[in-house]
Structure formats: structure tokens, C-alpha cells
Design an enzyme around this catalytic site. Sequence first.
Site, short mmCIF file in Angstrom:
data_model
loop_
_atom_site.label_atom_id
_atom_site.label_comp_id
_atom_site.label_asym_id
_atom_site.label_seq_id
_atom_site.Cartn_x
_atom_site.Cartn_y
_atom_site.Cartn_z
CB CYS B 37 -47.35 70.89 24.66
SG CYS B 37 -46.48 71.42 23.19
CG ASP B 39 -45.78 74.94 23.83
OD1 ASP B 39 -46.45 74.94 24.87
OD2 ASP B 39 -44.62 74.52 23.76
CB CYS B 64 -42.11 74.19 27.75
SG CYS B 64 -41.34 73.63 26.22
CB CYS B 107 -39.39 72.84 21.62
SG CYS B 107 -40.35 72.21 23.00
#
Lengths: 196, 140
Positions: B37, B39, B64, B107
Site C-alpha cells: 500500500c 505506507d 491510511c 496496519c
Amino acid sequence: MNHFEVFGLPRKLGIDTAELQRTFYELSRILHPDFHQGAPPAEQASALEASARLNAAYRTLRDPIARVEYLVRLEEGRATREGAAATREAPPELLAEMFEIQEALAEAKAGGLDADGRRRLAAERDRLLARHREEELRLAGPLSAAWDAGDAGERPRLLDACKRALATRAYLGTVVEDLTEALGESQEGHVTHRRH
Amino acid sequence: MAYSDKVVDHYNNPRNVGSFGKETPGVGTGLVGAPECGDVMKLQIRVNLDTGVIEDAKFKTFGCGSAIASSSLATEWLKGKTVDEAAKIKNTDIVNELRLPPVKIHCSVLAEDAIRAALADYRDRYADKLDGAGAPVASA
């Protein structure tokens, strides 16, 4: 049955896409639901399933990057079963660089973008987009060729190189998209890498 | 997808955002990322070198809402813990506290990785002052 097996192909990254397309059309015709309408329900269901498997396999294998991603997943599955240690995915210096760019972008956005700032961001974006393309060319070209030519002993090293290139491409894709979004430009023609 | 109230709260009012100066003593830094993603997460601890207690923690995350909330929560939990206690924080604790849905569990994994990386960096930097467990030799 994995995607390579669906097409009767060896687990290699060098694929003739014109040939792949011909095989895809041929198999699609054979499996098409219209040809199985009169058949018993079980046969219809299995044809439908085979058709879905064929579509998924074609979508993955026709794209040289998706092909590498898929192969890495297949090989990782094997590596995990054999108890191999997880490998590092992204070079730490890349992570640091991505962090710095995101930080600079956040500051630029907070301060409001003037014409000069926009020019700098656009130049940065173009530079990163070029690297993104380079990484894709490396994956589709030399890395794929090296994998196909390598023997079993070289696989862990080559797999690691592919994973690093894929991770690098993914990070660059995200940051390019973030910069493009900050510039308020249409994303058409740029990398689309959706943040979940 | 709806975020839990706790995620929204951490996202809107992230705790402990920032970083420590390069010269600050007792700092360990973890920089981790999730390539799928894009991140990137930086998490830092500042340890009292006499007591081995984490006195402060800071983070900066580009990602996110769940990634921001996970790292924000992690910095809150780290403060006041010893280095050894901090090593016991698990991603599942974060999942439960923030009620993260299955698609966001990675996450919390990222936040756990960041904690581990920060602790490892701290141990690396201050290896000569520490015994094997990461606590100061004098008080061990």
C-alpha cells in the site's frame, strides 16, 4: 492448478503473449457456457469454473509485472513450506527516501503551493515516474530473463531481487500518485496505485 | 468501510506526532513500510538511560487512517513502559483496542514492526551501556 498449468506452460517468466492470447481464445471457445447448455448441471458447473480459472490465469500471465508478482507468491508458498526465512522486502534507503518525500510533500501542502513549489513537485514526480518505469523494465526484462536462466541454487537470490524490485515499484507508484494528487492533475496516464 | 470511533479519534487527534532531535540521548528509531500500500511509518522512543523506562515516544506515518491510528496508539502505550515490557506489545492488542477489521490487520502488524525496529535500534545504539535484556547494566 496454478496459472501456468492452466495454459500448460512451464513456470517461466518468458511468455510469448501473442501465443498466450491464441491459446486463451481457443480454450475460451471450448469452455464457453453456450457450448455446454444441454450438458448435465455438473458438467456445466465445471465448465464455468474452468472458464473463470482460465480468465484469471490469462489476466495475470499476459501482464509481465503481474506475472512476476504471481510467480513470487507461488515460490514464496513453497519457500514457507520449506521453512525458509522471510526476506527483506524494500531497501532501507528507499524507505528513508519515500519518508522524506512524503514529509516534504506534507509541508508543501500545509504551506500552500505557489507556482515555484508546483514546478518542483512536478519535476520530482516526473523523476520518480521515470524510476518507476525503469523498475518495471528491469522486472519484465533482465530480472525475468535471469529467473528463467537461473538454476535452483540461484533461486533464493533471484527471488529476493524480484521482491525488492516489486516493492520499490510499489513505493514509487504510491508516491507518484500522491504527488500527482497534490498537484491536482488528472491521474490519467499516470500510475494508478490505489491506497486501500 | 466504517472506521471505529477509536480509529477516527486517533486519526483526527493523533497523539505524539513528530520526531526527536538527532542529538537527543536515549532515542531509538524504527522506520518501516508496507510495499503493497506504500505506507511508511516512523516511530521513535526516548529511553531514560538510567532507568530503562521509555519516557517519550513519537511517530510520523504516511498512510491510511488505520496505519496512523495504530502508530498513534502504539506511542501512547509505549510511554511509561520499560524496554522489555514494550517488546511484549502485540499487533493483536492494537487490533482489539481499535477494533480493526480483517483487511486492516496489516496496519497493526506494521505498528508492531515499527516498535520492534525502534527497540532494536535503541539496543544497537546503546549496546555498550546495556546488558543483554536491554535494561541498563547498573539497575539490572
